[in-house]
Design an enzyme around this catalytic site. Structure first.
Site, PDB file in Angstrom:
ATOM      1  N   ASP A 132      61.296  54.896   2.986  1.00 62.65           N
ATOM      2  CA  ASP A 132      59.713  55.426   2.397  1.00 62.65           C
ATOM      3  C   ASP A 132      59.922  56.078   0.313  1.00 62.65           C
ATOM      4  O   ASP A 132      61.728  56.474   0.994  1.00 62.65           O
ATOM      5  CB  ASP A 132      59.504  56.773   2.979  1.00 62.65           C
ATOM      6  CG  ASP A 132      58.192  57.354   1.671  1.00 62.65           C
ATOM      7  OD1 ASP A 132      56.632  57.701   2.548  1.00 62.65           O
ATOM      8  OD2 ASP A 132      58.378  57.658   1.040  1.00 62.65           O
ATOM      9  N   ALA A 144      61.154  67.004   7.099  1.00 62.02           N
ATOM     10  CA  ALA A 144      62.204  66.103   8.580  1.00 62.02           C
ATOM     11  C   ALA A 144      61.459  64.355   8.611  1.00 62.02           C
ATOM     12  O   ALA A 144      62.220  63.756   8.378  1.00 62.02           O
ATOM     13  CB  ALA A 144      60.757  66.650   9.492  1.00 62.02           C
ATOM     14  N   TYR A 145      60.455  63.912   7.182  1.00 68.21           N
ATOM     15  CA  TYR A 145      60.185  62.687   7.528  1.00 68.21           C
ATOM     16  C   TYR A 145      60.947  61.887   6.899  1.00 68.21           C
ATOM     17  O   TYR A 145      61.649  61.198   6.871  1.00 68.21           O
ATOM     18  CB  TYR A 145      58.780  63.006   6.669  1.00 68.21           C
ATOM     19  CG  TYR A 145      58.431  61.394   6.454  1.00 68.21           C
ATOM     20  CD1 TYR A 145      58.089  61.076   4.905  1.00 68.21           C
ATOM     21  CD2 TYR A 145      57.382  60.203   7.219  1.00 68.21           C
ATOM     22  CE1 TYR A 145      58.249  59.778   4.573  1.00 68.21           C
ATOM     23  CE2 TYR A 145      57.462  59.131   6.968  1.00 68.21           C
ATOM     24  CZ  TYR A 145      57.374  58.763   5.702  1.00 68.21           C
ATOM     25  OH  TYR A 145      57.358  57.045   5.011  1.00 68.21           O
ATOM     26  N   SER A 146      61.251  63.208   5.088  1.00 71.11           N
ATOM     27  CA  SER A 146      61.872  62.762   4.016  1.00 71.11           C
ATOM     28  C   SER A 146      64.019  62.530   4.351  1.00 71.11           C
ATOM     29  O   SER A 146      64.191  61.302   4.141  1.00 71.11           O
ATOM     30  CB  SER A 146      61.439  62.465   3.021  1.00 71.11           C
ATOM     31  OG  SER A 146      61.614  64.069   2.741  1.00 71.11           O
TER      32      SER A 146
END
Ligand SMILES: NC(=O)C1=CN([C@@H]2O[C@H](COP(=O)(O)OP(=O)(O)OC[C@H]3O[C@@H](n4cnc5c(N)ncnc54)[C@H](OP(=O)(O)O)[C@@H]3O)[C@@H](O)[C@H]2O)C=CC1
Ligand SMILES: Nc1nc2c(c(=O)[nH]1)N=C([C@H](O)[C@@H](O)CO)CN2
Length: 233
Positions: A132, A144-146
């Site tokens: 991403d 947390a996602y990145s």
């Protein structure tokens, strides 16, 4: 009759993964997708040319079960596309980071470590990680996602060095590709305004990027920015 080359797409039961699976079937590949649950609509409308393997990456056992199944079936992959992903905010704290680590890093890591048993030893193979745009810049609302996507990009570079020249290993880092059903008009307008091109391109652009990486014999260890000029604004 020569066997069709096989491509495995994790999390391929919906949206981008399913679109790319269907396009690769059209191109003549045998495609295997993973998901945690079969879709009820498949009862009446089974996926054409796509084999479904149930796999849950929330535990190491679940990941290893998938690897063991692939080895037992003597699958010989032409390409492995790490598409499975959780997109969530940080409200769940430790659990959010743990689960996104499992899906975005542990599953690709363990599957890639098994590549000598999963890939065709004769032909050149591809491993493609779907990351991403925010992996490199961070995201205040999706920490947390990145962070776990940034870890995925690190895995990709390391495996590119380790698996060359037999397997090319790359990353595609999209910005907005397709909205989710619940996204409000306000959210959509704001998200579209973040990139210079200002469009919701749809999943075909990810398929095109996968084909570029698979068809090009001289690209490995790279990250393909697929972001509509998100970095320009
Ligand atoms: N959509 C977009 O605009 C953008 C997408 N991306 C990236 O592109 C890829 C595809 O995006 P999109 O199609 O929206 O993805 P989705 O949010 O639709 O998720 C893809 C799949 O991930 C699987 N998954 C989630 N958790 C687990 C788990 N614990 N074990 C196994 N599989 C799991 C789900 O499978 P199941 O069927 O089992 O539920 C789901 O179908 C992702 O990596 C995403 O981060 C990047 C930027 C923008
Ligand atoms: N696994 C997912 N990752 C991401 C999604 C998604 O739906 N599932 N969506 C986005 C958004 O498009 C975001 O880029 C802008 O809204 C990002 N990652």
């Amino acid at each position: 009759m020569t066997e069709k080359p096989t491509i495995l797409i994790t999390g391929g039961a919906q949206r981008i993964g399913l679109h790319c699976a269907q396009r690769l079937v059209e191109d003549g590949y045998r495609v295997i997708i993973t998901c945690r649950q079969a879709r009820p609509e498949w009862q009446d409308n089974p996926l054409q040319g796509i084999e479904v393997l149930l796999a849950d990456f929330s535990s190491v056992e679940g990941i290893r079960r998938l690897i063991d199944t692939l080895i037992e079936r003597r699958v010989r992959l032409r390409a492995l596309i790490h598409n499975a992903s959780i997109w969530d905010n940080d409200d769940q704290g430790a659990d959010a980071l743990q689960q996104m680590f499992m899906v975005h890093m542990q599953a690709p890591y363990l599957l890639n470590l098994a590549s000598d048993q999963l890939f065709d030893p004769v032909q050149v193979g591809d491993i493609i990680h779907i990351s991403d745009h925010v992996a490199q810049r961070g995201s205040a609302r999706h920490i947390a996602y990145s962070a776990s996507k940034a870890g995925l990009e690190g895995l990709s570079r390391s495996f590119a060095a380790r698996l060359a020249p037999r397997i090319k290993v790359n990353t595609i880092a999209p910005a907005l590709i397709m909205f989710n059903e619940g996204d409000t008009p306000e959210y959509r307008e704001k998200a579209l305004a973040k990139s210079a091109l200002g469009i919701e391109p749809g999943p075909e652009v990810v398929y095109q990027s996968i084909r570029f990486l698979m068809d090009n014999p001289y690209v490995t260890g790279t990250c393909l920015d697929l972001n509509g000029g998100r970095n320009l604004k």
